[in-house]
Each structure stands twice: as C-alpha cells, then as structure tokens.
Design a protein around this motif. Sequence first.
Motif, mmCIF file in Angstrom:
data_model
loop_
_atom_site.group_PDB
_atom_site.id
_atom_site.type_symbol
_atom_site.label_atom_id
_atom_site.label_comp_id
_atom_site.label_asym_id
_atom_site.label_seq_id
_atom_site.Cartn_x
_atom_site.Cartn_y
_atom_site.Cartn_z
ATOM 1 N N LYS A 67 0.816 -1.225 0.000
ATOM 2 C CA LYS A 67 0.000 0.000 0.000
ATOM 3 C C LYS A 67 0.844 1.267 0.000
ATOM 4 O O LYS A 67 0.429 2.299 -0.531
ATOM 5 C CB LYS A 67 -0.939 0.001 1.211
ATOM 6 N N ASN A 68 2.016 1.234 0.639
ATOM 7 C CA ASN A 68 2.828 2.432 0.816
ATOM 8 C C ASN A 68 4.241 2.206 0.299
ATOM 9 O O ASN A 68 4.703 1.078 0.195
ATOM 10 C CB ASN A 68 2.873 2.822 2.302
ATOM 11 N N MET A 69 4.946 3.312 0.035
ATOM 12 C CA MET A 69 6.260 3.199 -0.566
ATOM 13 C C MET A 69 7.167 4.327 -0.072
ATOM 14 O O MET A 69 6.759 5.487 -0.006
ATOM 15 C CB MET A 69 6.114 3.282 -2.097
ATOM 16 N N LEU A 70 8.390 3.954 0.296
ATOM 17 C CA LEU A 70 9.451 4.918 0.588
ATOM 18 C C LEU A 70 10.540 4.703 -0.454
ATOM 19 O O LEU A 70 11.118 3.614 -0.531
ATOM 20 C CB LEU A 70 10.000 4.716 2.000
ATOM 21 N N ILE A 71 10.792 5.728 -1.259
ATOM 22 C CA ILE A 71 11.754 5.620 -2.360
ATOM 23 C C ILE A 71 12.998 6.439 -2.009
ATOM 24 O O ILE A 71 12.901 7.630 -1.711
ATOM 25 C CB ILE A 71 11.158 6.135 -3.680
ATOM 26 N N GLU A 72 14.146 5.788 -2.074
ATOM 27 C CA GLU A 72 15.417 6.477 -1.877
ATOM 28 C C GLU A 72 15.938 6.910 -3.245
ATOM 29 O O GLU A 72 16.206 6.081 -4.107
ATOM 30 C CB GLU A 72 16.428 5.553 -1.198
ATOM 31 N N GLY A 73 16.062 8.195 -3.438
ATOM 32 C CA GLY A 73 16.557 8.680 -4.713
ATOM 33 C C GLY A 73 16.103 10.098 -4.990
ATOM 34 O O GLY A 73 15.321 10.690 -4.234
ATOM 35 N N GLU A 74 16.596 10.662 -6.081
ATOM 36 C CA GLU A 74 16.271 12.027 -6.489
ATOM 37 C C GLU A 74 14.803 12.108 -6.869
ATOM 38 O O GLU A 74 14.296 11.300 -7.632
ATOM 39 C CB GLU A 74 17.179 12.407 -7.669
ATOM 40 N N ASN A 75 14.094 13.107 -6.339
ATOM 41 C CA ASN A 75 12.634 13.085 -6.444
ATOM 42 C C ASN A 75 12.106 13.339 -7.844
ATOM 43 O O ASN A 75 11.047 12.816 -8.214
ATOM 44 C CB ASN A 75 11.993 14.051 -5.435
ATOM 45 N N LEU A 76 12.790 14.133 -8.662
ATOM 46 C CA LEU A 76 12.317 14.347 -10.023
ATOM 47 C C LEU A 76 12.393 13.039 -10.815
ATOM 48 O O LEU A 76 11.460 12.667 -11.530
ATOM 49 C CB LEU A 76 13.136 15.438 -10.705
ATOM 50 N N GLN A 77 13.494 12.324 -10.659
ATOM 51 C CA GLN A 77 13.639 11.028 -11.320
ATOM 52 C C GLN A 77 12.612 10.033 -10.781
ATOM 53 O O GLN A 77 12.054 9.227 -11.537
ATOM 54 C CB GLN A 77 15.053 10.498 -11.110
ATOM 55 N N ALA A 78 12.356 10.086 -9.482
ATOM 56 C CA ALA A 78 11.392 9.164 -8.877
ATOM 57 C C ALA A 78 9.983 9.410 -9.397
ATOM 58 O O ALA A 78 9.242 8.479 -9.713
ATOM 59 C CB ALA A 78 11.434 9.282 -7.356
ATOM 60 N N MET A 79 9.587 10.686 -9.492
ATOM 61 C CA MET A 79 8.238 10.990 -9.972
ATOM 62 C C MET A 79 8.073 10.582 -11.438
ATOM 63 O O MET A 79 7.013 10.100 -11.841
ATOM 64 C CB MET A 79 7.925 12.475 -9.770
ATOM 65 N N VAL A 80 9.121 10.780 -12.241
ATOM 66 C CA VAL A 80 9.056 10.349 -13.635
ATOM 67 C C VAL A 80 8.929 8.835 -13.711
ATOM 68 O O VAL A 80 8.190 8.292 -14.541
ATOM 69 C CB VAL A 80 10.313 10.837 -14.395
ATOM 70 N N THR A 81 9.638 8.123 -12.841
ATOM 71 C CA THR A 81 9.602 6.658 -12.837
ATOM 72 C C THR A 81 8.216 6.135 -12.486
ATOM 73 O O THR A 81 7.765 5.131 -13.038
ATOM 74 C CB THR A 81 10.639 6.116 -11.836
ATOM 75 N N LEU A 82 7.523 6.828 -11.589
ATOM 76 C CA LEU A 82 6.184 6.373 -11.171
ATOM 77 C C LEU A 82 5.120 6.884 -12.135
ATOM 78 O O LEU A 82 4.120 7.493 -11.742
ATOM 79 C CB LEU A 82 5.900 6.845 -9.747
ATOM 80 N N TYR A 83 5.341 6.601 -13.402
ATOM 81 C CA TYR A 83 4.446 7.080 -14.444
ATOM 82 C C TYR A 83 3.015 6.574 -14.244
ATOM 83 O O TYR A 83 2.046 7.257 -14.563
ATOM 84 C CB TYR A 83 4.974 6.647 -15.812
ATOM 85 N N LYS A 84 2.890 5.373 -13.694
ATOM 86 C CA LYS A 84 1.543 4.800 -13.549
ATOM 87 C C LYS A 84 0.690 5.578 -12.547
ATOM 88 O O LYS A 84 -0.523 5.423 -12.508
ATOM 89 C CB LYS A 84 1.623 3.334 -13.139
ATOM 90 N N TYR A 85 1.331 6.418 -11.746
ATOM 91 C CA TYR A 85 0.581 7.208 -10.774
ATOM 92 C C TYR A 85 0.203 8.588 -11.308
ATOM 93 O O TYR A 85 -0.358 9.396 -10.566
ATOM 94 C CB TYR A 85 1.389 7.362 -9.477
#
Length: 640
Positions: A67-85
């Motif tokens: 249900k929840n996620m903690l992502i370690e990494g640069e946030n712009l890259q992380a948001m791009v990666t989570l395209y399905k959201y």
Amino acid sequence: MEFDFDTELTKLSREELERLIKSIATNGVALSFHGKRSAMQIARKVRPRQTRREPRLHVGSPECQSKNMLIEGENLQAMVTLYKYRGQVDLIVTDPPYNTGQAFRYNDRWDDDPNDPDLGMFVADEDGSKKTKWMKFMWPRLQIMKSMLKSTGVLAICIDHRELFRLGQALDEIFGEKNRLAIINWQKSAAPRPDNTHVSTSTEYVLVYAKDIALVETQSLSRSALDNKRYGNPDNDPNDLWREGNLTARSYSAKDDYAIQSPFTGELHYPAGEGAWRHPKRNIKTWLSQWGSTYVEKDIGDGKAKALIVKNGSSEGIPDSVRMAASIRLKKDNWPFIWFGRDGKGRPRTKTYLNQIKKGKVPVSYWADEHFTPETLIDSVSWDYSESGRSSDGVSELSALVGEGHGFVTVKPLKLISKIIQIWCPPHGLVLDPFAGSGTTGHAVLWLNKEEGGDRRFILMEQGAPEHGDKYARTLTWQRLKNVITGQRPNGELVEPLGGGFEYRLLTKTIDARTVLSMQRDELIDVVLTSYWETHKRSAPSLTRVDDDSCQYLIGQDDNGEGYFLIWDNGGPVGSLNLDTYKRVSQEANKVNIAPPFHVYARYETYQSPNVRFWKIPDKILSDLGLTENDEYNNEEEIS
C-alpha cells in the motif's frame, strides 16, 4: 545574471511561442528568470529509472507493504519513474528546501542532460544566482507534481517568507491563479524569535492549489466539545442546542433591504453593512408575528423596500400592548426563530441549530479563536500553534521516535501535516511527498488511519545527503516510519503501534529497451510490479510480490486476486508464452487458488488463450513508464 528576454525569445519554436502567448493571455503576470525555457523542458527529458526493492528494509505484512512506498533517490527522477501514478494522487503535501543556503543542490549540466547522475553542488547562501537556481530547481518538480494529481487533487506546499512570492507566482502560472485554494499562515513558534532586526519571523506558510478548483472537495474537521461551547438551549427549544445566527446575508438584494420593527422597543432595524435580509420576506413576517402581534408591510419613506411594521404602529413607535405581548412571549419556552436577544433589546437575529449544521467544522480564517463563528470559505488563513503545532514540536516528536542527535533542527509538526491531510485527502486517498525529509507525512497518514479508521496510502521520496555518507532515507526516515508502525521507541519502550507498512525502493540506472532485456529475473520482477497499470482503466493497482520457491512463473497478485506471471527460462533470459509454459502457468495458478485471467509477461506469444492477458516485454514495461517501444516519450502534453 538578468533574464535576457530578446535572446531567449529567438530560441523559441513556433509551438513554444504559441504556448508562451497563451500562457500570458491566460495567466496575466508571468514569472521570468534566466534559463526558464530550459527549466520548462527538463521534466520532459528526465528518463525513468529502475527501482530495486530492498526487502530487509520493508516493514509490515506483504499486504501492508504493497500500500505504501518509501523511495530512496532524487525526487524528479522518482516521480518520472512512477508514471503509472500520473493522475492518481489525491494530495501532494511537501516541504521543499527554502533556499537558505546549503539546502539544495543544482547541476548546471541538467540544462543539457537532466539524466546526469551528478546532482551538483550545494547552492551557497552567498551565491548571487541562488534565486534563479532555486526556481530552475523547483519548476520541473512543480510541473511533475501537477501531472501526478487527480483532476480533484490538491497540492499543499510549505514555504517561508524568503521564496513565498516567487513560489506563489510560479504556482499561479503552472496551476492557474483561479485554482489557488488558500494561503495558510501557521505559527511556527509561540514566542518572538530574535532572528530579524525589525520583525520577528514567527510564522511560515502553506500554499494550497487545486488542479481544478471546480472539482476539489474541502473536508470538514472533527468537532470537539470546545467547538460546541457556544451552543446552548436557554429557552428549552425542542430542536435542542442552538446559537445566535446572522439574519443579514452577504449578497445584496434591493427587495430584501428594508426595515424590521422590534416588538419590544419599536426601533427600526436594517440589514448590517451593505447586505440584505437572508430569508424570504413572507417567512420573516410569519416569525415576527409569533411574538404576539400582527406585522404589515408599509412604505415609511426611507427609500427602501416596504418595511415590516407592527399593525397599528408607525416608524415613530409601537403600542404598549405590543410590548406587553412580546414580553409575555419572551418569558415562555421555545422562542420564535427570529429573536431580539435574551432581554428583547437587541437586533433581530436567527437561531442556528447544532443538529442542522455539518457534523464537522469548516476550516476558518483564524482557528485559534474558539469563539469565532465558522465560515464556509478559505482564503488567507492563519493557524495558531494550538491548531497546527510548532517547529519545536516537530523536532521533539522526531527525537522521541528516533532518539536525540538526528541533526534536524526544523521539522514540520505532525499536527500541521495531519490537518492538511484531513482537509484535502479522502479517507481512502493517496498522499505523495516528494521531499519527505524525516517522514512526517507518512507518520501523519498512519496516525490518521489509526485515529479515523481510514485507509489512506502514501508515497514518500527522499535522498538524504549521500555526499556526506548520510542516506537518511534509509536511516532517519525509515527508522521513524518503522517505529510508529511497530510501536518501538529508542529507549526500549513499547507503545501502542499505529500499524500499516511500506516497501522500501532504491532508484538505480535509467531504463530503456536494452536495459529491460538485459535485466536479471529479480530486477525485472521489481520493474513489473512497480510500473504496471492498465491503460483502459487508468488505474494503478497495488501489486503484492509472491515469493514461492515452488512457483517458477508466479510473481505477484493484485487487489482483485488476479495473478501476474513472468515467463523466465532457467538461467534466463525472458522466455515465450507457448503451450508448455501456459500449462505451467495454469498449474501454478491452481495450486495457489488463482482464477483467470492470468497476466503473463513474456518476450513472445506463440500460444493464445482466453484465460491470458499477454504483456510483451519490453513493450509493456516501456509503455507503463511513459515510453514508446523506440524509447521516445509519449503523453508529453501531461506536463505543461
């Protein structure tokens, strides 16, 4: 360096010029800074990255982890990666760097290659271009945040006085000024602070914007006994508790602007200010007559609509019999809906019944005043520290959870973030925080779920300070969330756990078709479970990983119990869906009681079955990450 408008203008394409003119025509004032053009393009150039699960850092049951996620990494890259959201987030609440020196990093090479792994140097406080760099840093992140929100979604972003105006202008331009919901002014310290020669800066701000203000909902807050303190029942009204209400409406209407004569004093009362009476005249006439005398409409020469005057009375006064009838009625129970105060000598006012108002309270312009009558609008809002908590409370909360020595001197209080989530995230909504810091947002979500029985979810992104060997995403942020979930405390004490859980993920290398095809099985499973969504539903289901040594192909299940399978030849690489591998899929599904349809990932499909939804590798994965099979971006219009 100042913005060279002429030089920058010559660089624009026709399409970009049209967009610029449209933006100016639509938004009016636009923010200009050197490098704005490249900043507006960066979000379209950042490539998605592979995320690696770190099972030893997962917390909670597999179901809670999903249900929840903690992502370690640069946030712009992380948001791009989570395209399905994209278009799936209900609320983004975040606390970005305030541009106070040594707070954020900027890489000038990002203008040419935003996928450069070097995030750049810290921007020093004495850097003369730090405000431009801060805007170039924030602009693409704000663009991506907007694209992550649902049409009903809300962004609540914390800031202080240093960048308040520039951030507000940027948000006006990106979201549209009409979508500004509130400017919340919250009290970060109760006592004056010696941090300014002239005026103590004891407040900070939260800028709140809707993606579409016509669709957003602002939730009521829970009412307490203190909120109901003004309600009473001095006249034994059978409708129970009530308080004084305002008979004057905010809007003006000439037909409802007239005099009302008091049956106690004979005084003529008019609507307050520039308003008008809020109820129909015929109803007001009926309620006034309940004081024991007949009311009539009469032109009294005041230039307004006909007044409501006691029969046989005049603008000069009323008969004694009218006063006596009203006084007798005042001594009885259950006064009329329109009344004139407990002694009959006041202005006309109405009754507002507790059982007829919302069960919750609406956020008001100043929450500290417990005697203030709630309004239904939020504009510029002040939150006293008793309502929002103080910065020192945030630090104390963090120290109690992870121990002293964490190094954080400014932490948003749990009360502030919880209140924002209460107001703008539904009980089953999704909250995103791209600047997670110590994890207050995740803590607030878990706390509200425990207190209110909701099922809100969170995605947190944090990098920490790896250049100092401090990846506090996996130490401080992780530790805080783990301790509130499990009830553990640094002194060995156990308290009541909040429950829940989360997955821990690490951003690694960029993804393209070649990368996908060269991945190891565990890497590919992580990518599948992270990226999967269905185009026709535009949904982002939670996929739970299945680790079963007896299953060769089964890798996960979704919320509906449907199974996900990856055809992988022993020793690699990705295999094909044929009759033999389909039989194996069916056998594994039967063994764990999974019914069709089966979601099958494979390189090729040489056997088809109505029980299978086939997903081709790498095409499906690339598509789920917002790329075409040629590794080009699609849906660029989502970022503007």
